[in-house]
Design an enzyme around this catalytic site. Structure first.
Site, mmCIF file in Angstrom:
data_model
loop_
_atom_site.group_PDB
_atom_site.id
_atom_site.type_symbol
_atom_site.label_atom_id
_atom_site.label_comp_id
_atom_site.label_asym_id
_atom_site.label_seq_id
_atom_site.Cartn_x
_atom_site.Cartn_y
_atom_site.Cartn_z
ATOM 1 N N LYS A 199 34.555 -10.423 40.557
ATOM 2 C CA LYS A 199 34.072 -11.753 40.895
ATOM 3 C C LYS A 199 35.014 -12.415 41.889
ATOM 4 O O LYS A 199 36.183 -12.053 42.008
ATOM 5 C CB LYS A 199 33.938 -12.614 39.636
ATOM 6 C CG LYS A 199 35.256 -12.980 38.978
ATOM 7 C CD LYS A 199 35.048 -13.780 37.710
ATOM 8 C CE LYS A 199 36.387 -14.173 37.097
ATOM 9 N NZ LYS A 199 36.229 -14.871 35.820
ATOM 10 N N THR A 230 35.198 -23.809 30.472
ATOM 11 C CA THR A 230 33.933 -24.491 30.757
ATOM 12 C C THR A 230 32.725 -23.598 30.488
ATOM 13 O O THR A 230 31.597 -24.075 30.462
ATOM 14 C CB THR A 230 33.882 -24.930 32.230
ATOM 15 O OG1 THR A 230 33.911 -23.769 33.067
ATOM 16 C CG2 THR A 230 35.066 -25.837 32.566
#
Length: 319
Positions: A199, A230
């Site tokens: 990523k 998050t």
């Protein structure tokens, strides 16, 4: 428990008193009597209600949100025990805050993980017991003994029973290149192969999935990480694994459930079948979604404290 001719005492501040009480119970001890409150101006007020002279003291405190308050509570307690002539003081920090700031990425960045390590040492800690530091090299920031437990010793057995029934149907996935060692150790424990998500992180708490290294097609996938903050990266990874990789279902597990912002809502509405977390951070009921499972760390930390107190090696608990 009194082996060395000195008392062992377990104290808790305000970040995770339930875990501290559970650890004390596992050791057959009462939770020692103390009170941490605030003055009207926000300063920390501490009242230790029993003697600690010559005692082997363990202070249980995760430096989780509100991070700065919990760090100050810990520092003031350590200083108080040092000044009260405790025999040895161990800071038991299941979740070590500021660990993500462990190096200079830009020219004038602070290395906050090192700063917090210095503060804990100067405040009076003789040793530290923690679990799954975000970066293992943070151990080198301390000039005192540090025992570093691993969350996969609790998480892996939870999944192993179902994996053993159909091992070829499961695969473990590392959410990024930095978590490969952890995911590899997890996959070894449960007996599966390993895939990796490549990523690109655009900014803090924001990333996009670039590629999946390895085949997850038709598999039940278990994503393994050290923390869920998050949950944006986790949920994006789960979507990519399902839509692009063709996985059958996606589970996730992590040691630390930071769960800031809208993390719980994201997890609830995601493609994740189940998310398994440890209680290194106290998770209030309103932050637990229906597809979330919380496992306790009490027995592992109690065993580690017992080994430290009786001068037995803690290494067997790492693996």
């Amino acid at each position: 428990m009194n082996i060395h001719g000195k008392n062992i005492k377990i104290f808790a501040a305000n970040s995770n008193p339930a875990v501290a009480l559970g650890i004390a119970k596992k050791l057959g001890l009462p939770l020692s009597d103390s009170e941490v409150t605030m003055f009207s101006d926000g300063e920390i007020s501490l009242n230790i209600k029993e003697t600690v002279r010559g005692s082997d003291v363990y202070v249980v405190q995760s430096t989780s949100s509100p991070v700065n308050d919990h760090i100050m509570e810990l520092l003031i307690m350590l200083d108080s025990f040092k000044r009260a002539s405790a025999g040895r003081i161990t800071a038991v920090i299941p979740y070590y805050g500021y660990a993500r700031q462990d190096r200079k990425v830009n020219s004038r960045d602070a290395i906050s993980a090192k700063l917090v390590a210095d503060l804990i040492t100067v405040a009076g800690a003789d040793r530290l017991l923690t679990m799954d530091l975000h970066s293992p090299q943070i151990q080198g920031f301390f000039n005192i003994p540090l025992d570093h437990l691993q969350g996969i010793t609790i998480l892996a057995p939870y999944f192993k029973d179902r994996v053993d029934k159909n091992p070829d149907d499961f695969i473990c996935v590392s959410p990024d290149l930095g978590s490969v060692n952890r995911a590899r150790a997890f996959s070894h424990k449960i007996g599966t192969n390993l895939a990796i998500i490549d990523k690109r992180r655009q900014r803090a708490n924001m990333s996009e999935v670039v590629n999946i290294i390895g085949s997850v097609k038709g598999k039940s996938v278990i994503i393994v990480d050290d923390m869920i903050d998050t949950a944006g990266t986790l949920c994006n990874s789960a979507r990519a694994i399902m839509e692009e990789g063709g996985a059958k279902e996606v589970f996730a597990c992590a040691t630390h459930g930071v769960l800031s912002g809208d993390a719980t809502e994201r997890i609830k509405n995601s493609m994740l079948k189940e998310v398994v977390l440890l209680d290194t951070i106290a998770i209030t009921p309103d932050k637990i979604s229906p597809n979330m499972k919380i496992l306790t760390i009490e027995h592992v930390f109690a065993k580690a404290i017992e080994h430290i107190y009786t001068d037995k090696p803690v290494t067997p608990l790492f693996v």
